[in-house]
Design a protein around this motif. Structure first.
Motif, short mmCIF file in Angstrom:
data_model
loop_
_atom_site.label_atom_id
_atom_site.label_comp_id
_atom_site.label_asym_id
_atom_site.label_seq_id
_atom_site.Cartn_x
_atom_site.Cartn_y
_atom_site.Cartn_z
N TYR A 296 66.14 75.21 143.12
CA TYR A 296 65.95 76.41 143.94
C TYR A 296 67.30 76.96 144.40
O TYR A 296 67.55 78.17 144.32
CB TYR A 296 65.07 76.07 145.15
CG TYR A 296 64.73 77.26 146.02
CD1 TYR A 296 63.74 78.15 145.64
CD2 TYR A 296 65.42 77.49 147.20
CE1 TYR A 296 63.42 79.25 146.44
CE2 TYR A 296 65.12 78.58 148.00
CZ TYR A 296 64.12 79.46 147.61
OH TYR A 296 63.82 80.54 148.40
N GLY B 168 62.02 77.51 149.80
CA GLY B 168 62.51 76.64 148.73
C GLY B 168 61.78 75.31 148.70
O GLY B 168 61.45 74.79 147.63
N THR B 169 61.51 74.77 149.88
CA THR B 169 60.78 73.50 149.96
C THR B 169 59.38 73.64 149.37
O THR B 169 58.94 72.80 148.57
CB THR B 169 60.70 73.03 151.42
OG1 THR B 169 62.03 72.84 151.93
CG2 THR B 169 59.92 71.74 151.55
N GLN C 181 56.37 72.91 142.30
CA GLN C 181 56.85 72.68 140.93
C GLN C 181 56.85 71.19 140.58
O GLN C 181 56.46 70.81 139.47
CB GLN C 181 58.27 73.23 140.77
CG GLN C 181 58.35 74.75 140.68
CD GLN C 181 59.78 75.25 140.73
OE1 GLN C 181 60.71 74.52 141.09
NE2 GLN C 181 59.98 76.52 140.38
N GLU D 103 67.65 66.06 139.14
CA GLU D 103 68.31 66.56 140.36
C GLU D 103 69.83 66.39 140.26
O GLU D 103 70.59 67.28 140.65
CB GLU D 103 67.78 65.80 141.58
CG GLU D 103 68.63 65.90 142.83
CD GLU D 103 68.71 67.29 143.42
OE1 GLU D 103 69.53 67.49 144.33
OE2 GLU D 103 67.98 68.19 142.97
N GLU E 92 58.22 75.97 147.24
CA GLU E 92 58.28 76.25 145.80
C GLU E 92 58.64 75.00 145.01
O GLU E 92 58.04 74.70 143.98
CB GLU E 92 59.31 77.36 145.54
CG GLU E 92 59.38 77.81 144.10
CD GLU E 92 60.35 78.96 143.90
OE1 GLU E 92 61.21 78.86 143.00
OE2 GLU E 92 60.25 79.96 144.64
N THR E 93 59.63 74.26 145.51
CA THR E 93 60.09 73.06 144.81
C THR E 93 59.02 71.97 144.80
O THR E 93 58.80 71.30 143.78
CB THR E 93 61.38 72.53 145.47
OG1 THR E 93 62.36 73.56 145.47
CG2 THR E 93 61.92 71.33 144.74
N LEU F 177 65.92 70.02 146.03
CA LEU F 177 66.01 71.47 146.16
C LEU F 177 67.08 72.12 145.29
O LEU F 177 67.26 73.33 145.34
CB LEU F 177 66.28 71.83 147.64
CG LEU F 177 65.09 71.62 148.57
CD1 LEU F 177 65.53 71.58 150.01
CD2 LEU F 177 64.06 72.73 148.38
#
Length: 350
Positions: A214, A245-246, A252, A39, A248-249, A211
């Motif tokens: 993303y 985004g939340t 992942q 991150e 999808e992240t 995030l």
């Protein structure tokens, strides 16, 4: 509104899965250690630094780095600021004091050291353009910054039963970026605060949601939607983007956690089945979970193994294809846990 609720539901489900996997991980501290570093790299890349995850890890183990030192140091400062925030949260919840302390660490050295680390700005800043007159966005004037921050802090702590925590995190992020309270580092700190807030609210037990990948992938949309909130109050479009985004992240991160756990278990099984001197090889493998770049000297320092034993164990790991020597030198050789790094580095450079 129905679209927003559908996205909220998907994001909450994804976060629930991610929070659940933190219980299943054999070593969640290891996953957190590496994920925080990923991150830090991604968030700093959004701001223009060129460091990769490998650069940071090699810098931390004092191995060779091919990137400008300031770039790597900035990313290392981000890790320090984030870990400091996580450690302080039980006694000092999200507050202006905590934000200032974290900012002081974020800009402790490197290019940001001249931008008043840990101090809210007392001069005007702007985003885009060469001066406020031609800027894309001009944040509040310095005499309004503390008033705006006070309102932000009150909203962060207010009982808001009608606003789900994820929605509130999205609102707080836009507000923080709009106030832009520091001369530098606002974007990185604002992204970091999303995860801290979700941990404070009990949405996450472990700070595993970040995030920045993303936001980096959709950078143009990210900045456009922030600006559209400021100019037209387009909150719903921003929140849909934020919730997508939340989800999808989180999905992942769930996948990454499983792949890492599977890789570590499989490599451990191979070592037990095929290696000579299994105990010493396992000891080196365990160390490489948190230090995927290592020198023989570092292994000897961190374990009770002698140098001949360390060299024999590293040779075994090379034969098994688990580690690679990356310098080509005879002295000061650096070994990398390549498959592990490949999983972690996806989207963050090599």
């Amino acid at each position: 509104m129905s679209q927003l609720l559908t996205r909220l539901s998907a994001a909450e489900r994804a976060l629930g899965r991610l929070d659940g996997v933190s219980i299943l991980l054999p070593n969640k501290e290891l996953f957190l250690y590496m994920y925080v570093r990923k991150e830090a790299v991604l968030s700093s890349q959004i701001e223009g630094t060129q460091s990769t995850l490998s650069d940071l890890l090699r810098f931390e183990t004092e191995a060779v780095t091919g990137k400008p030192l300031d770039d790597v140091r900035e990313v290392s400062n981000y890790v320090d600021a984030m870990m400091y925030g996580l450690e302080r949260m039980p006694e000092l919840p999200i507050s202006l004091r905590l934000i200032r302390e974290m900012h002081g660490r974020l800009l402790d050295s490197g290019r940001g050291a001249t931008q008043n680390p840990g101090e809210f700005r007392s001069s005007q800043n702007w985003i885009g353009g060469t001066r406020p007159g031609n800027a894309m966005f001009v944040p509040p004037p310095p005499n309004e910054v503390m008033n705006c921050l006070g309102e932000w802090e009150r909203f962060a702590h207010a009982e808001t039963p009608g606003i789900p925590p994820l929605i509130k995190a999205g609102l707080l992020h836009v507000q923080f970026e709009t106030i832009n309270p520091f001369l530098d580092g606002n974007g990185r700190l604002g992204r970091l605060l999303i995860t801290l807030f979700l941990c404070t609210e009990g949405v996450l037990r472990q700070p595993l949601l970040y995030l920045s990948l993303y936001f980096k992938t959709h950078r143009a949309d990210y900045y456009r939607l922030l600006q559209e909130v400021r100019e037209r109050g387009a909150w719903e479009a921003w929140l849909e983007f934020f919730l997508d985004g939340t989800a999808e992240t989180a999905n992942q991160a769930f996948d990454t956690a499983h792949r890492i756990a599977t890789l570590l278990a499989a490599d451990r099984e191979r070592i037990v089945a095929e290696a000579n001197r299994t105990a010493s090889v396992l000891k080196v493998h365990d160390l490489m979970r948190t230090r995927p770049f290592l020198t023989a000297v570092a292994v000897a320092e961190k374990t009770t193994l002698t140098m001949p034993t360390v060299n024999a164990a590293l040779a075994q790991l090379q034969v098994l294809g688990i580690v690679k020597e990356i310098t080509g030198r005879k002295r000061g050789r650096v070994f990398a846990y390549s498959a592990y790094l490949d999983i972690l580095s996806e989207g963050a450079g090599v």
